[in-house]
Design an enzyme around this catalytic site. Structure first.
Site, short mmCIF file in Angstrom:
data_model
loop_
_atom_site.label_atom_id
_atom_site.label_comp_id
_atom_site.label_asym_id
_atom_site.label_seq_id
_atom_site.Cartn_x
_atom_site.Cartn_y
_atom_site.Cartn_z
N ASP A 62 76.63 61.66 17.37
CA ASP A 62 77.61 62.72 17.63
C ASP A 62 77.52 63.31 19.03
OD1 ASP A 62 75.23 64.03 17.57
OD2 ASP A 62 75.62 65.21 15.78
N GLU A 68 75.59 56.01 11.90
CA GLU A 68 75.39 57.40 11.46
C GLU A 68 76.75 58.13 11.37
OE1 GLU A 68 73.35 60.81 13.55
OE2 GLU A 68 71.60 59.93 12.61
N GLU A 75 78.96 68.82 18.38
CA GLU A 75 78.67 67.55 17.69
C GLU A 75 79.54 67.31 16.46
OE1 GLU A 75 76.40 69.70 18.78
OE2 GLU A 75 75.15 68.59 20.18
N HIS A 101 67.19 73.25 20.33
CA HIS A 101 67.98 73.00 21.54
C HIS A 101 69.47 73.20 21.35
CE1 HIS A 101 69.74 69.17 20.21
NE2 HIS A 101 68.60 68.95 19.62
N ARG A 159 73.28 74.07 21.22
CA ARG A 159 74.10 74.94 22.08
C ARG A 159 74.54 76.23 21.37
NH1 ARG A 159 76.67 72.17 26.67
NH2 ARG A 159 75.38 70.33 26.77
N HIS A 185 62.64 71.41 24.93
CA HIS A 185 63.72 70.53 25.39
C HIS A 185 63.96 70.75 26.89
CE1 HIS A 185 67.83 68.84 25.42
NE2 HIS A 185 67.47 68.22 24.32
C1 UD1 Z 1 72.45 66.49 23.88
C2 UD1 Z 1 73.50 66.29 22.80
C3 UD1 Z 1 72.98 66.76 21.46
C4 UD1 Z 1 71.67 66.08 21.14
C5 UD1 Z 1 70.71 66.30 22.28
C6 UD1 Z 1 69.46 65.51 22.01
C7 UD1 Z 1 75.81 66.52 23.49
C8 UD1 Z 1 76.97 67.42 23.67
N1 UD1 Z 1 74.68 67.08 23.10
O1 UD1 Z 1 72.28 67.89 24.06
O2 UD1 Z 1 73.90 66.41 20.45
O3 UD1 Z 1 71.15 66.66 19.97
O4 UD1 Z 1 71.28 65.86 23.49
O5 UD1 Z 1 68.40 65.93 22.77
O6 UD1 Z 1 75.91 65.33 23.71
N2 UD1 Z 1 68.13 67.49 30.91
C9 UD1 Z 1 67.22 66.99 31.81
N3 UD1 Z 1 66.58 65.82 31.52
C10 UD1 Z 1 66.81 65.14 30.38
C11 UD1 Z 1 67.73 65.66 29.46
C12 UD1 Z 1 68.40 66.83 29.75
O7 UD1 Z 1 66.97 67.59 32.84
O8 UD1 Z 1 66.18 64.10 30.15
C13 UD1 Z 1 68.84 68.76 31.21
C14 UD1 Z 1 69.89 68.61 32.30
O9 UD1 Z 1 69.92 69.80 33.06
C15 UD1 Z 1 71.18 68.49 31.48
C16 UD1 Z 1 70.87 69.44 30.33
O10 UD1 Z 1 69.50 69.21 30.03
O11 UD1 Z 1 72.29 68.88 32.23
C17 UD1 Z 1 71.72 69.29 29.10
O12 UD1 Z 1 71.82 67.96 28.67
P1 UD1 Z 1 73.11 67.52 27.77
O13 UD1 Z 1 72.97 66.06 27.51
O14 UD1 Z 1 74.33 68.02 28.40
O15 UD1 Z 1 73.01 68.29 26.40
P2 UD1 Z 1 71.82 68.56 25.43
O16 UD1 Z 1 71.81 70.02 25.23
O17 UD1 Z 1 70.60 67.88 25.90
N1 UDP Z 2 61.38 63.96 19.73
C1 UDP Z 2 60.49 63.41 20.64
N2 UDP Z 2 59.76 64.26 21.44
C2 UDP Z 2 59.89 65.61 21.38
C3 UDP Z 2 60.82 66.17 20.46
C4 UDP Z 2 61.55 65.32 19.65
O1 UDP Z 2 60.35 62.20 20.72
O2 UDP Z 2 59.20 66.31 22.13
C5 UDP Z 2 62.19 63.07 18.88
C6 UDP Z 2 62.20 63.39 17.40
O3 UDP Z 2 61.15 62.73 16.73
C7 UDP Z 2 63.56 62.90 16.95
C8 UDP Z 2 64.42 63.04 18.18
O4 UDP Z 2 63.53 63.23 19.28
O5 UDP Z 2 63.55 61.52 16.62
C9 UDP Z 2 65.32 64.22 18.01
O6 UDP Z 2 65.92 64.52 19.20
P1 UDP Z 2 66.64 65.90 19.47
O7 UDP Z 2 66.04 66.97 18.62
O8 UDP Z 2 66.61 66.06 20.93
O9 UDP Z 2 68.14 65.58 19.04
P2 UDP Z 2 68.94 65.65 17.65
O10 UDP Z 2 68.21 64.81 16.66
O11 UDP Z 2 69.02 67.09 17.26
O12 UDP Z 2 70.27 65.12 18.01
#
Ligand code: UD1
Ligand code: UDP
Length: 412
Positions: free
Chosen positions: A98, A120, A134, A211, A213, A244
């Site tokens: 999602d 999924e 999502e 994490h 939003r 996160h």
């Molecule tokens: C995203 C997904 C969410 C998922 C999550 C998993 C969307 C809208 N949201 O949320 O569904 O549960 O990922 O973790 O797709 N950033 C870094 N390094 C990284 C990752 C993120 O610096 O490796 C920072 C960046 O500033 C980035 C911000 O996190 O701009 C947000 O990342 P984004 O992918 O927009 O949304 P998430 O809140 O991570």
């Molecule tokens: N996870 C990880 N390291 C961490 C936190 C989570 O590898 O420090 C893994 C966790 O086991 C799960 C996945 O990341 O499989 C979940 O990711 P996240 O919570 O970012 O996204 P969501 O599942 O809510 O989309």
């Protein structure tokens, strides 16, 4: 001719849940040619997971920007995935879940009239702002998909209710359960990991992640204050909280919790270390989708810090509870488990209701049959079936409604 398939990944959970599907496609290399596209929606967090599963992208679209907005991210993904599709000319593209990566990639494929297969599929909270964005991403992917891999019967029913034809849906089990089963030995010692500095004493470990939003700001603050209350009131617990990378989450969490005794904030953990932490934890407090699905494998009770979940199966099995995000509710629900052995025992029984470890085999077999124009996509007796429910001893009002809404704690 082999079936050419683009597998799209962009965030940590997509890598964790699609790696096993990619491995299965590669195992059947006489039938499939796989092109891996990494949108780069996440950089560090996804690369960490890609290394573990030895996935090398054929295209790295590098879309991540610090603190990216949903609109700009969506635009960059549509644009760059369209280019990757034009160059590879796949028969089908595979998206997972999602995220913006999943939604925008499906849109790019749809514009090119390339069939989309959705892993999924069918999870629904029925509230378009929880989880945000999502819930809507996942619904929109369904509208564009040719094949729907629903992890559970409940997800299939949600799709049927929306008018998806039953012959396009396969109930597979969630592939995260395959991933957990395929893992190599988990680290026995945390010495060379970010958890190395945590004293090994008799304290019970409370694992926390968050994490979403919709929780940024006030809800995230109340979660942090609840954790402070819990460590103050329970000298025999340690909270371990891998934070996160999202700057909106990090700023709140570090400003409220850094330096608090027995609260250990770390950077995101590599998957093996995270799973070993899950295995050793007493209790899990989370708003993560994936963590809700993983914890039942280790029979760890999960308190879900959200108003509603699109994954109600663990709650229906009595292995998780939706508690909302208010400070008082988080403290009181965690204390029930910390203080009452019977409560704890009741929530730590049962099989994982999300999958049985064969999700990726079912997915790949169904794609092969689809490509050969065979029906049904999978024989019904080969689909994933829920394990038996654990025997409920608890009071009836503790169970979550089938919709996945919090009962007692929908108050936040
Ligand atoms: C995203 C997904 C969410 C998922 C999550 C998993 C969307 C809208 N949201 O949320 O569904 O549960 O990922 O973790 O797709 N950033 C870094 N390094 C990284 C990752 C993120 O610096 O490796 C920072 C960046 O500033 C980035 C911000 O996190 O701009 C947000 O990342 P984004 O992918 O927009 O949304 P998430 O809140 O991570
Ligand atoms: N996870 C990880 N390291 C961490 C936190 C989570 O590898 O420090 C893994 C966790 O086991 C799960 C996945 O990341 O499989 C979940 O990711 P996240 O919570 O970012 O996204 P969501 O599942 O809510 O989309």
């Amino acid at each position: 001719m082999k079936c050419r398939i683009i597998a799209i990944l962009g965030t940590r959970p997509e890598a964790i849940k699609l790696a096993v599907v990619i491995q299965e496609l590669r195992r059947r290399s006489e039938e499939f040619e796989v092109v891996i596209v990494h949108t780069g929606q996440h950089r560090t967090m996804l690369d960490q997971a890609m290394q573990l599963f030895k996935i090398k992208p054929d295209f790295d679209l590098d879309v991540m920007r610090p603190n990216q907005t949903l609109s700009s991210l969506t635009g960059r993904v549509v644009d760059t995935v369209e280019n990757a599709c034009r160059r590879s000319e796949p028969h089908v593209i595979l998206v997972q879940g999602d995220t913006t990566t999943a939604f925008a990639s499906a849109l790019a494929a749809y514009y090119l009239q390339i069939p989309v297969a959705h892993v999924e599929a069918g999870l629904r909270s029925k509230d378009i702002y929880n989880p945000f964005p999502e819930e809507v991403n996942r619904r929109l992917v369904a509208v564009m998909s040719e094949i729907h891999f629903a992890p559970t019967a409940l997800a299939r029913d949600n799709l049927l209710e929306e008018g998806v034809p039953s012959q396009k849906i396969v109930v597979t089990g969630n592939t995260v359960v395959d991933t957990l089963r395929a893992l190599a030995d988990l680290p026995r010692s945390w010495q060379n990991t970010p958890l190395g500095g945590i004293p090994s004493d008799d304290c019970r470990l409370v694992l926390v992640t968050s994490h979403r939003r919709e929780s940024w700001g006030a809800a995230q603050e109340s979660m942090c204050l609840a954790l402070k209350d819990l460590v103050e009131r329970h000298p025999d617990i340690r909270v371990i909280y891998p934070v996160h990378m999202n700057p909106n989450v990090r700023s709140t969490v570090t400003s409220l919790l850094a330096g608090t005794e027995r609260i250990h904030l770390t950077d995101p953990l590599d998957y093996l270390t995270f799973v070993s932490l899950l295995q050793r934890s007493f209790l899990v407090l989370t708003d993560s989708g994936g963590v809700q699905e993983e914890a039942p494998t280790f029979r760890k009770p999960v308190l879900v810090m959200r108003k509603v979940t699109e994954r109600p199966e663990a709650s229906q099995f009595g292995m998780a509870k939706i508690i909302g995000t208010s400070r008082d509710d988080i403290v009181s629900e965690a204390e029930r488990l910390l203080n009452d052995r019977e409560e704890y025992r009741d929530m730590s029984e049962g099989e994982n209701p999300y999958g049985d470890g064969h999700g990726s085999e079912r997915i790949v077999e169904a794609i092969a049959r689809w490509y050969q124009k065979k029906t049904p996509l999978l024989e019904p007796d080969k689909e994933f079936k829920l394990p038996p429910k654990p025997h409920p001893r608890r009071r009836k009002d503790d169970f979550v409604e089938a919709s996945g809404k919090a009962t007692a704690a929908g108050k936040s």
